[in-house]
Design a protein around this motif. Structure first.
Motif: not given
Length: 124
Positions: A91-108
């Motif tokens: 893997i040349v560049y790793p996978l970056l994932e995020v959970w949640g939004t700046d509005e404090a929603r969608d953490y799942d």
């Protein structure tokens, strides 16, 4: 910042009287930048995960996955559909994932910020 400079810390600062005014301005700028960085760290509401090859186990490449992309040295047109079952070597560049939004929603729900750029040996 001026309180800091007036306390015992002033013993560590050997400046001429005219340079002291310039020093206070620089110290105030450093103080403001540190406060801004601290505030951003505590108010950012997204959570990030960096996934490497070790975390993935022994994955195979899926060209339709949003989580991975082939490296620019690999030309999919040259391999006529044989890429889908290839085991990923690097893997040349790793996978970056995020959970949640700046509005404090969608953490799942995870969102891909940067797909893993993968490289593998393709036999001719």
């Amino acid at each position: 910042a001026s309180h800091f400079a007036a306390r015992p810390a002033h013993h560590f600062i050997a400046l001429s009287p005219d340079a002291r005014a310039n020093y206070k301005t620089k110290l105030e700028l450093i103080h403001k930048e540190a406060a801004m960085i601290s505030s951003n760290l505590w108010t950012r509401r997204t959570s990030m995960k960096c996934t490497t090859l070790k975390d993935m186990g022994n994955p195979t490449f899926d060209p339709e996955s949003l989580h991975m992309a082939d490296h620019s040295v690999i030309h999919p047109d040259d391999h006529e559909g044989r890429l889908k079952v290839q085991y990923i070597s690097v893997i040349v560049y790793p996978l970056l994932e995020v959970w949640g939004t700046d509005e404090a929603r969608d953490y799942d729900q995870a969102r891909v910020w940067a797909a893993a750029e993968v490289w593998f040996a393709v036999e001719s």
